[in-house]
Design a protein around this motif. Structure first.
Motif, PDB file in Angstrom:
ATOM      1  N   ARG A 421       0.818  -1.218   0.000  1.00 26.29           N
ATOM      2  CA  ARG A 421       0.000   0.000   0.000  1.00 26.29           C
ATOM      3  C   ARG A 421       0.849   1.264   0.000  1.00 26.29           C
ATOM      4  O   ARG A 421       0.494   2.264  -0.618  1.00 26.29           O
ATOM      5  CB  ARG A 421      -0.906  -0.019   1.237  1.00 26.29           C
ATOM      6  CG  ARG A 421      -1.907   1.125   1.286  1.00 26.29           C
ATOM      7  CD  ARG A 421      -2.756   1.062   2.540  1.00 26.29           C
ATOM      8  NE  ARG A 421      -1.995   1.367   3.738  1.00 26.29           N
ATOM      9  CZ  ARG A 421      -1.691   0.500   4.679  1.00 26.29           C
ATOM     10  NH1 ARG A 421      -2.067  -0.762   4.555  1.00 26.29           N
ATOM     11  NH2 ARG A 421      -0.997   0.853   5.743  1.00 26.29           N
ATOM     12  N   ASP A 422       1.973   1.206   0.689  1.00 22.59           N
ATOM     13  CA  ASP A 422       2.799   2.409   0.837  1.00 22.59           C
ATOM     14  C   ASP A 422       4.276   2.017   0.799  1.00 22.59           C
ATOM     15  O   ASP A 422       4.898   1.809   1.840  1.00 22.59           O
ATOM     16  CB  ASP A 422       2.462   3.099   2.163  1.00 22.59           C
ATOM     17  CG  ASP A 422       3.238   4.383   2.370  1.00 22.59           C
ATOM     18  OD1 ASP A 422       3.863   4.877   1.409  1.00 22.59           O
ATOM     19  OD2 ASP A 422       3.212   4.909   3.508  1.00 22.59           O
ATOM     20  N   PRO A 423       4.872   1.903  -0.400  1.00 26.23           N
ATOM     21  CA  PRO A 423       6.279   1.469  -0.528  1.00 26.23           C
ATOM     22  C   PRO A 423       7.254   2.372   0.209  1.00 26.23           C
ATOM     23  O   PRO A 423       8.248   1.877   0.760  1.00 26.23           O
ATOM     24  CB  PRO A 423       6.524   1.510  -2.046  1.00 26.23           C
ATOM     25  CG  PRO A 423       5.162   1.416  -2.650  1.00 26.23           C
ATOM     26  CD  PRO A 423       4.240   2.121  -1.710  1.00 26.23           C
ATOM     27  N   GLY A 424       7.008   3.646   0.200  1.00 27.48           N
ATOM     28  CA  GLY A 424       7.838   4.575   0.963  1.00 27.48           C
ATOM     29  C   GLY A 424       9.295   4.611   0.561  1.00 27.48           C
ATOM     30  O   GLY A 424      10.151   4.937   1.384  1.00 27.48           O
ATOM     31  N   GLY A 425       9.613   4.275  -0.672  1.00 27.46           N
ATOM     32  CA  GLY A 425      10.997   4.361  -1.135  1.00 27.46           C
ATOM     33  C   GLY A 425      11.867   3.187  -0.741  1.00 27.46           C
ATOM     34  O   GLY A 425      13.072   3.187  -1.020  1.00 27.46           O
ATOM     35  N   HIS A 426      11.310   2.164  -0.111  1.00 27.53           N
ATOM     36  CA  HIS A 426      12.099   1.004   0.281  1.00 27.53           C
ATOM     37  C   HIS A 426      12.366   0.102  -0.923  1.00 27.53           C
ATOM     38  O   HIS A 426      11.600   0.078  -1.886  1.00 27.53           O
ATOM     39  CB  HIS A 426      11.376   0.206   1.363  1.00 27.53           C
ATOM     40  CG  HIS A 426      11.388   0.865   2.710  1.00 27.53           C
ATOM     41  ND1 HIS A 426      12.522   0.936   3.493  1.00 27.53           N
ATOM     42  CD2 HIS A 426      10.404   1.488   3.408  1.00 27.53           C
ATOM     43  CE1 HIS A 426      12.234   1.573   4.617  1.00 27.53           C
ATOM     44  NE2 HIS A 426      10.953   1.917   4.593  1.00 27.53           N
TER      45      HIS A 426
END
Length: 522
Positions: A421-426
């Protein structure tokens, strides 16, 4: 001042913080208290290194019938380090004393989070209360052997329970300091055992226990099932995320450090014990002496004084583990009370020390009840003095480990859901490769535990406990799902806040029992 909203949706009501005596039903935990080293000690304490060497390692050799136990610890350490990749990344985003509860609520849904919270509560309680059986037996036996004092196991257990309870309602850094001393002494005595083992080495410094052929053989299932229990508690760093300095960095760092230390130390120590006894004799010796093997070995090669010191530190090792698991349970109660998923009074903390007092006292009360039940049940038992070890300790700790492994596997799936839902740059490694690998690996270990549960609890022949104990754990999780559905339908305001406590500085706090409101600290 605090702002509260009534369940009926009325306008906010402003008033002073609700307090009762020395308790604060709207306050939070003591923030930014723990350092990375303190957190590492709290994590390692739950794994109880000396308890594992004295009890877990010989038992694993005896039951699995394999000398490849050291490789088992290495493999399990790698698996848990892979789990910690996604777990640590998620803990950097969600700081909640509910840990599993909050992560699963975020990644898989609120109802599943509530189910996980009930499963976590019964599993951690089982681990903690079960340890009183071994602690009471060990302390009682030592007092009788060395001082001539006859103390019932349950009285010794209750004495430890009082000490654990006092520390549970004190500042968390006090528990951390006590645990740091106890864990350091544990490591010292295990290092001494290792040195003596390599010095004696009747068959030379053999690398046989490190050979893959000694690990990948029939019995590997029991080996992994027993071995994973030695790591239980490694995941507890996230439970202290609201109380640690710089949680975004400290929790992942402490978790990786603890897993690495535990895995390498257990692998080295189990190898050393095999070398000290002799690789060709370690399985037979473990079956003959059981948990006494380490102390028998020290008596032969280190003298009575060293053996007595080791036995005392074995008892304090159990005490450190009791404190660590007690703290975990208390924080789960606090987290669920704060969000009114359970009665809101469970979210009460000390006005001055911000300890989860209500949760701590509740856990202590549960422990008193179960110790009393087993004390009564053990009167006149044919098991004799070993009754608390073979029942309270064996049944509950293995059932607790069963539940925690299941939670680890589900949490891996929650990590996948969160980062989808939210990769966040990982990177892909953090977002889905590591969580997927850990879900498969931990799911496999979970199945191995279920298949070998009769061996884990020492059942001779068919036993209803093989179904009853895992059934109780899983049924509790299922009951949590039902409760979650009830909250979704009947108390949507509470359901909407599931898992939200502690994710930011504007933390939803538990309602006071009098007002029944959901409070938001401004």
């Amino acid at each position: 001042m605090s702002t509260s909203t009534t369940p009926s949706g009325d306008a906010p009501v402003t008033g002073p913080t609700a307090t009762s005596g020395h308790l604060d039903t709207r306050g939070g935990l003591d923030r930014r208290t723990l350092t990375v080293p303190s957190l590492v000690f709290l994590i390692i304490a739950a794994s109880a290194p000396l308890t594992v060497l004295a009890g877990g390692v010989p038992t694993t050799y005896a039951v699995a019938g394999l000398t490849g136990v050291p490789l088992g610890y290495v493999l399990l350490g790698v698996l848990l380090a892979v789990f910690a990749v996604g777990y640590g990344a998620m803990s950097a985003r969600i700081t909640n004393a509910g840990a599993f509860y909050a992560y699963i609520a975020d990644g898989l849904g609120r109802r599943q989070g509530i189910g996980a919270s009930w499963l976590a509560l019964i599993s951690y309680n089982a681990m903690q209360i079960g340890l009183y059986g071994l602690f009471g037996f060990a302390l009682s036996s030592f007092l009788e052997a060395r001082l001539g004092l006859t103390v019932p196991w349950w009285a010794a257990a209750l004495a430890g329970l009082v000490l654990v309870g006092v520390l549970g309602v004190s500042r968390v850094d006090l528990s951390a300091k006590v645990i740091a001393v106890l864990v350091a002494l544990e490591f010292l005595v295990v290092i001494v055992v290792n040195v003596v083992s390599f010095a004696v080495a009747p068959e030379g410094i053999s690398t046989q226990p490190l050979m893959p052929a000694e690990f990948f053989a029939p019995g590997i299932g029991a080996l992994l099932a027993f071995g994973i229990a030695a790591f239980m508690g490694f995941e507890s760093g996230a439970i202290y995320s609201e109380e640690v300095k710089d949680p975004a960095r400290s929790v992942p760092r402490a978790t990786f450090i603890a897993v690495t230390i535990i895995a390498l130390f257990y692998a080295l120590s189990s190898w050393a014990l095999a070398v000290g006894v002799g690789p060709s004799q370690i399985v037979a010796a473990s079956r003959e002496s059981g948990p006494d093997l380490v102390f028998v070995f020290l008596a032969e090669h280190g003298g009575v004084l060293l053996t007595d010191i080791a036995q005392v530190l074995f008892i304090t090792s159990l005490l450190a583990a009791l404190i660590a698991f007690h703290n975990a349970v208390a924080r789960y109660f606090f987290s669920l009370g704060r969000e009114s998923v359970l009665p809101s009074w469970l979210g009460a903390v000390g006005r001055r020390n911000h300890a989860p007092v209500a949760g701590s006292l509740t856990q202590s009360a549960l422990a008193v009840v179960l110790v009393a039940v087993f004390a009564i049940a053990g009167q006149g038992s044919e098991l004799g003095p070993l009754f608390p070890v073979l029942t309270l300790f064996t049944w509950l700790t293995n059932a607790g480990a069963f539940g925690l492994i299941f939670l680890l596997a589900i949490t891996s799936l929650a990590v996948l859901g969160h980062f989808h839902r939210d990769p966040g740059g990982h990177s892909a490694w953090v977002r889905w490769i590591a969580p997927a690998l850990s879900a498969v690996g931990l799911g496999t270990v979970f199945v191995l535990i279920l298949v070998n549960f009769d061996v884990l609890i020492g059942a001779e022949g068919p036993s209803p406990l093989v179904i009853v104990m895992p059934g109780i754990i899983l049924a509790t999780g299922a009951a949590g799902l039902v409760w979650g559905e009830y909250l979704r339908r009947r108390r949507p305001d509470v359901f909407a806040g599931v898992g939200a406590g502690g994710t930011s500085e504007d933390v939803p706090l538990a309602a006071s029992p009098i007002q029944g409101a959901n409070d938001v600290r401004r």
